[in-house]
Design a protein around this motif. Structure first.
Motif, short mmCIF file in Angstrom:
data_model
loop_
_atom_site.label_atom_id
_atom_site.label_comp_id
_atom_site.label_asym_id
_atom_site.label_seq_id
_atom_site.Cartn_x
_atom_site.Cartn_y
_atom_site.Cartn_z
N LEU A 31 0.87 -1.17 0.00
CA LEU A 31 0.00 0.00 0.00
C LEU A 31 0.91 1.22 0.00
N ASN A 32 1.01 1.86 -1.13
CA ASN A 32 1.96 2.94 -1.37
C ASN A 32 1.27 4.30 -1.25
N ILE A 33 1.78 5.14 -0.38
CA ILE A 33 1.25 6.48 -0.18
C ILE A 33 2.28 7.48 -0.68
N ASP A 34 1.86 8.34 -1.60
CA ASP A 34 2.79 9.33 -2.14
C ASP A 34 2.00 10.56 -2.56
N MET A 35 2.35 11.70 -2.02
CA MET A 35 1.75 12.97 -2.43
C MET A 35 0.23 12.96 -2.19
N ILE A 36 -0.20 12.79 -0.95
CA ILE A 36 -1.63 12.72 -0.65
C ILE A 36 -2.19 13.98 0.00
N ALA A 42 -8.56 19.07 -11.24
CA ALA A 42 -9.80 18.33 -11.51
C ALA A 42 -10.71 18.22 -10.29
N HIS A 43 -10.15 18.41 -9.09
CA HIS A 43 -10.92 18.28 -7.86
C HIS A 43 -10.92 19.57 -7.04
N ALA A 44 -10.71 20.69 -7.70
CA ALA A 44 -10.60 21.97 -6.99
C ALA A 44 -11.83 22.30 -6.16
N LYS A 45 -13.00 21.79 -6.54
CA LYS A 45 -14.24 22.11 -5.83
C LYS A 45 -14.56 21.12 -4.72
N ASP A 46 -13.86 19.98 -4.68
CA ASP A 46 -14.14 18.97 -3.67
C ASP A 46 -12.88 18.17 -3.38
N SER A 47 -12.29 18.40 -2.24
CA SER A 47 -11.02 17.74 -1.89
C SER A 47 -11.22 16.34 -1.32
N ASN A 48 -12.44 15.86 -1.25
CA ASN A 48 -12.74 14.56 -0.64
C ASN A 48 -12.55 13.42 -1.65
N TYR A 49 -11.34 13.24 -2.11
CA TYR A 49 -11.04 12.23 -3.12
C TYR A 49 -9.63 11.71 -2.92
N VAL A 50 -9.36 10.60 -3.59
CA VAL A 50 -8.01 10.08 -3.72
C VAL A 50 -7.95 9.28 -5.01
N PHE A 130 -3.94 18.86 5.82
CA PHE A 130 -3.70 17.81 6.79
C PHE A 130 -4.92 16.95 7.08
N GLN A 131 -6.12 17.52 7.01
CA GLN A 131 -7.32 16.71 7.20
C GLN A 131 -7.47 15.71 6.05
N LYS A 132 -7.14 16.13 4.85
CA LYS A 132 -7.16 15.23 3.69
C LYS A 132 -6.16 14.10 3.90
N CYS A 133 -4.95 14.44 4.31
CA CYS A 133 -3.93 13.42 4.59
C CYS A 133 -4.43 12.42 5.64
N SER A 134 -5.05 12.94 6.68
CA SER A 134 -5.54 12.09 7.76
C SER A 134 -6.60 11.12 7.25
N LYS A 135 -7.50 11.62 6.45
CA LYS A 135 -8.58 10.77 5.95
C LYS A 135 -8.04 9.67 5.03
N ILE A 136 -7.14 10.02 4.15
CA ILE A 136 -6.55 9.02 3.25
C ILE A 136 -5.73 8.01 4.05
N THR A 137 -4.98 8.49 5.04
CA THR A 137 -4.18 7.60 5.88
C THR A 137 -5.07 6.62 6.63
N LYS A 138 -6.22 7.09 7.10
CA LYS A 138 -7.16 6.19 7.78
C LYS A 138 -7.70 5.15 6.81
N LEU A 139 -7.93 5.52 5.57
CA LEU A 139 -8.36 4.54 4.56
C LEU A 139 -7.27 3.50 4.33
N VAL A 140 -6.04 3.93 4.23
CA VAL A 140 -4.92 3.00 4.04
C VAL A 140 -4.81 2.07 5.25
N PHE A 141 -4.91 2.63 6.45
CA PHE A 141 -4.85 1.81 7.66
C PHE A 141 -5.99 0.80 7.67
N GLY A 142 -7.21 1.24 7.36
CA GLY A 142 -8.35 0.32 7.34
C GLY A 142 -8.17 -0.80 6.33
N THR A 143 -7.62 -0.46 5.18
CA THR A 143 -7.36 -1.46 4.15
C THR A 143 -6.30 -2.45 4.64
N ALA A 144 -5.24 -1.94 5.25
CA ALA A 144 -4.20 -2.81 5.81
C ALA A 144 -4.78 -3.71 6.90
#
Length: 155
Positions: A31-36, A42-50, A130-144
């Motif tokens: 599970l590779n995390i880079d530049m999150i 393309a997502h300027a109006k909604d940062s809730n993506y990865v 940082f909130q975006k990073c946290s949310k993506i990191t939680k997804l990675v943790f949950g997947t792991a």
């Protein structure tokens, strides 16, 4: 594992996969995390993506598990734009997960996209969401965590 030398040709991950501390046969997934921490145009109006890259290339089970984990927890918009191995930016081949994938290890590359500061000295910490990073990191943790619960190799 924190690798170095990605920009010089994925040197750190290549060295590790050539000389693994844990046998690659015992490696369930990468599970590779880079530049999150940023957003792209393309997502300027909604940062809730990865962007997810590679999740379905070796194991459909990893792809399904990843999506189920997101649906149950983080509710991010999962964008597969860069998942096409023929995408002109060829990101599937340009990050550390690729050295694992070359060895048949199912991998996901989590990425928030290209932006004007990408690999520039102007990419400073004050621009990180940082909130975006946290949310993506939680997804990675949950997947792991879900991967750890499996009692079989990924299919």
């Amino acid at each position: 594992i924190a690798f170095a030398g990605e920009e010089k040709g994925l040197l750190g991950s290549q060295y590790y996969t050539d000389h693994p501390h844990i046998p690659l046969a015992n490696t369930i997934s990468d599970l590779n995390i880079d530049m999150i921490g940023r957003i792209d145009e393309a997502h300027a109006k909604d940062s809730n993506y990865v962007y997810l890259i590679g999740s379905d290339k070796i194991s459909q089970e990893l792809h399904v598990l990843s999506e189920a984990c997101n649906d149950a927890t983080m509710h991010l918009s999962l964008d597969y734009t860069y998942n096409d191995v023929n995408h002109p930016d060829r990101l599937y081949y340009r990050s550390d997960h690729y050295n694992f994938a070359k060895h048949g290890i199912p991998s996901i590359f989590y990425f928030s996209g290209l932006h004007d500061d990408y690999h520039q000295i102007t990419d400073t910490p004050d621009k990180i969401l940082f909130q975006k990073c946290s949310k993506i990191t939680k997804l990675v943790f949950g997947t792991a965590w879900q991967l750890r619960q499996l009692n079989h190799s990924l299919k």
